[in-house]
Design a protein around this motif. Structure first.
Motif, short mmCIF file in Angstrom:
data_model
loop_
_atom_site.label_atom_id
_atom_site.label_comp_id
_atom_site.label_asym_id
_atom_site.label_seq_id
_atom_site.Cartn_x
_atom_site.Cartn_y
_atom_site.Cartn_z
N ASP A 143 0.85 -1.08 -0.12
CA ASP A 143 -0.10 -0.22 0.12
C ASP A 143 0.71 1.25 0.04
N THR A 144 2.17 1.24 -0.69
CA THR A 144 2.96 2.15 -0.67
C THR A 144 2.67 3.22 -1.91
N GLY A 145 1.94 3.10 -3.02
CA GLY A 145 1.96 3.62 -4.34
C GLY A 145 1.25 4.95 -4.26
N PRO A 146 1.32 5.81 -5.39
CA PRO A 146 0.91 7.22 -5.12
C PRO A 146 -0.52 7.17 -5.39
N VAL A 147 -1.24 7.99 -4.71
CA VAL A 147 -2.66 8.18 -4.71
C VAL A 147 -3.34 9.23 -5.75
N LEU A 148 -4.07 8.72 -6.29
CA LEU A 148 -4.89 9.25 -7.52
C LEU A 148 -5.99 10.11 -7.24
N LEU A 149 -6.69 9.68 -5.96
CA LEU A 149 -8.10 10.26 -5.48
C LEU A 149 -8.24 9.54 -4.15
N ARG A 150 -8.82 10.73 -3.68
CA ARG A 150 -9.12 10.31 -2.06
C ARG A 150 -10.58 10.80 -1.72
N GLN A 151 -11.30 9.94 -0.99
CA GLN A 151 -12.51 10.57 -0.40
C GLN A 151 -12.64 10.46 1.06
N THR A 152 -13.18 11.34 1.78
CA THR A 152 -13.10 11.22 3.25
C THR A 152 -14.50 11.11 3.77
N THR A 153 -14.73 10.42 4.83
CA THR A 153 -15.78 10.38 5.66
C THR A 153 -15.87 10.45 7.34
N SER A 154 -16.46 10.86 7.88
CA SER A 154 -16.39 10.62 9.33
C SER A 154 -16.89 9.36 9.84
N ILE A 155 -16.16 9.06 10.87
CA ILE A 155 -16.66 8.05 11.88
C ILE A 155 -17.73 8.33 12.97
N GLY A 156 -18.94 7.53 12.93
CA GLY A 156 -20.00 7.93 14.00
C GLY A 156 -19.40 7.43 15.28
N ALA A 157 -19.91 8.26 16.22
CA ALA A 157 -19.67 7.79 17.62
C ALA A 157 -20.18 6.38 18.01
N GLU A 158 -21.07 5.70 17.55
CA GLU A 158 -21.67 4.56 17.80
C GLU A 158 -21.32 3.50 16.43
N SER A 174 -17.98 4.42 -5.99
CA SER A 174 -18.18 5.49 -6.93
C SER A 174 -16.93 6.30 -6.99
N ALA A 175 -15.82 6.07 -6.21
CA ALA A 175 -14.36 6.74 -6.46
C ALA A 175 -13.86 6.02 -7.49
N ILE A 176 -13.91 4.81 -7.79
CA ILE A 176 -13.09 4.22 -8.76
C ILE A 176 -13.72 4.50 -10.22
N VAL A 177 -15.00 4.70 -10.26
CA VAL A 177 -15.79 5.04 -11.39
C VAL A 177 -15.25 6.26 -11.83
N ASP A 178 -15.32 7.38 -10.86
CA ASP A 178 -14.68 8.68 -11.11
C ASP A 178 -13.36 8.65 -11.29
N ALA A 179 -12.45 7.80 -10.76
CA ALA A 179 -11.09 7.82 -11.21
C ALA A 179 -10.87 7.53 -12.34
N LEU A 180 -11.76 6.39 -13.14
CA LEU A 180 -11.46 5.98 -14.41
C LEU A 180 -11.89 7.06 -15.67
N ALA A 181 -12.88 7.59 -15.03
CA ALA A 181 -13.44 8.78 -15.90
C ALA A 181 -12.50 9.90 -16.23
N HIS A 182 -11.48 10.10 -15.00
CA HIS A 182 -10.48 11.21 -15.20
C HIS A 182 -9.43 10.63 -15.34
N LEU A 183 -9.00 9.68 -15.76
CA LEU A 183 -7.63 9.02 -15.64
C LEU A 183 -6.60 9.80 -16.21
N ASP A 184 -6.90 10.55 -17.31
CA ASP A 184 -5.99 11.40 -18.22
C ASP A 184 -5.51 12.64 -17.38
N ILE A 185 -6.43 13.07 -16.45
CA ILE A 185 -6.04 14.38 -15.76
C ILE A 185 -5.70 14.28 -14.22
N LEU A 186 -5.77 13.15 -13.82
CA LEU A 186 -5.51 12.96 -12.28
C LEU A 186 -3.87 12.90 -12.14
N VAL A 187 -3.38 13.58 -11.23
CA VAL A 187 -2.29 13.75 -10.77
C VAL A 187 -1.74 12.78 -9.71
#
Length: 301
Positions: A143-158, A174-187
């Protein structure tokens, strides 16, 4: 795009569905081999294999990807990209190099935090307030490779691992579909050296509750290990899994039942047990559990 999909458990299934629904051509699905399961120990296909077969997709489940034959077959599918999520086999460099756009991994943490096998469990057990999903370009390291896209979410108290697992699975789809659609411009973003943590595989020895620990630790252990392997304690000599809890006010001797609503004293503070499971029984909400297992205030768990 032509996609080779590589995944095994339930977590991976929504991702496969999302790729198909987005119009990608899934040329092959790789999954762990069927395993003996149930009382008859009959071989059962993985959730991904079962779903792929429902979709009429080509499925492969090699025990290794390191042989020349495995490499040749992998290359023969002619995929533009491989999408990997909770597959369970290491991908050698020769495999990683085959697709034109490489192999993209969906990892259920905010890398470089929680590299490794159990990122969802470890995030809850550590008391993290947020987590997420990273789409990562795979390389030979863990799990050391460069990151193309990240999405954050909170963790609920319970929130439990089961609940967060399902939520992150949908985010990953959702994120992988987004990443594949924009693969040519993601850094690609190289992971920083600072902040690296490792999510070690859960050891069943971690699952026994230590009531002398602070309530925050007990609560996070219960939620983090739910549903598997399930935190547990002994009640009247019976081993009982604890599957949901919340922090509440209260104090007493560690393990002491403070009321008749399953509020238990810890080393500091208290937790209320919300869902439990006796051996050989189904999981039950606390009020249902108490109907068949009378416990009085002052009992010690």
């Amino acid at each position: 795009m032509k996609v080779t999909f590589m995944g095994t458990p339930d977590f991976s299934v929504p991702v496969l569905d999302a790729l198909v629904e987005a119009g990608h051509e899934v040329v092959a699905v790789y999954s762990q081999p069927p395993r003996p399961a149930g009382r008859g120990k009959k071989e059962r296909p993985s959730p991904v294999q079962a779903r792929a077969e429902e979709l009429g997709l080509t499925v492969r489940h090699p025990v290794s990807l390191k042989t020349p034959e495995a490499l040749e077959e992998f290359a023969s599918f002619g995929a533009d990209v491989a999408v990997v999520v909770a597959y369970g086999l290491l991908l050698p460099q020769a495999i990683l190099d085959v697709p034109q756009h490489g192999c993209l991994n969906i990892h259920a943490s905010l890398l470089p935090r929680w590299r490794g096998a159990a990122p969802i469990h470890r995030a809850i057990m550590a008391g993290d307030t947020e987590t997420g999903v990273c789409i990562m370009q795979m390389e030979a390291g863990l799990d050391t490779g460069p990151v193309l896209l990240r999405q954050t979410t909170s963790i609920g108290a319970e929130e439990t691992t089961a609940q967060l697992h399902d939520h992150l699975s949908q985010i990953g789809a959702s994120a992988i579909v987004d990443a594949l659609a924009h693969l040519d411009i993601l850094v690609p973003e190289v992971q920083p050296e600072e902040g690296v943590t490792y999510a070690a595989k859960i050891d069943k020895a971690e699952a026994k509750i230590d009531w002398s620990a602070p309530a925050e630790v007990v609560d996070r252990t219960i939620r983090g290990l739910s549903p598997f392997p399930g935190a547990w304690c002994e009640i009247d000599g019976q081993r009982v899994k604890l599957l949901a809890s919340r922090l509440v006010e209260g104090s007493g001797a560690p393990g002491e039942l403070l009321d008749e609503a399953l509020t238990v004293a810890c080393g500091e503070g208290a937790v209320q047990l919300l869902r439990l499971q006796r051996a050989g029984k189904g999981a039950q909400d606390a009020e249902v559990f108490l109907r068949g297992f009378a416990l009085e205030k002052g009992a010690v768990l």
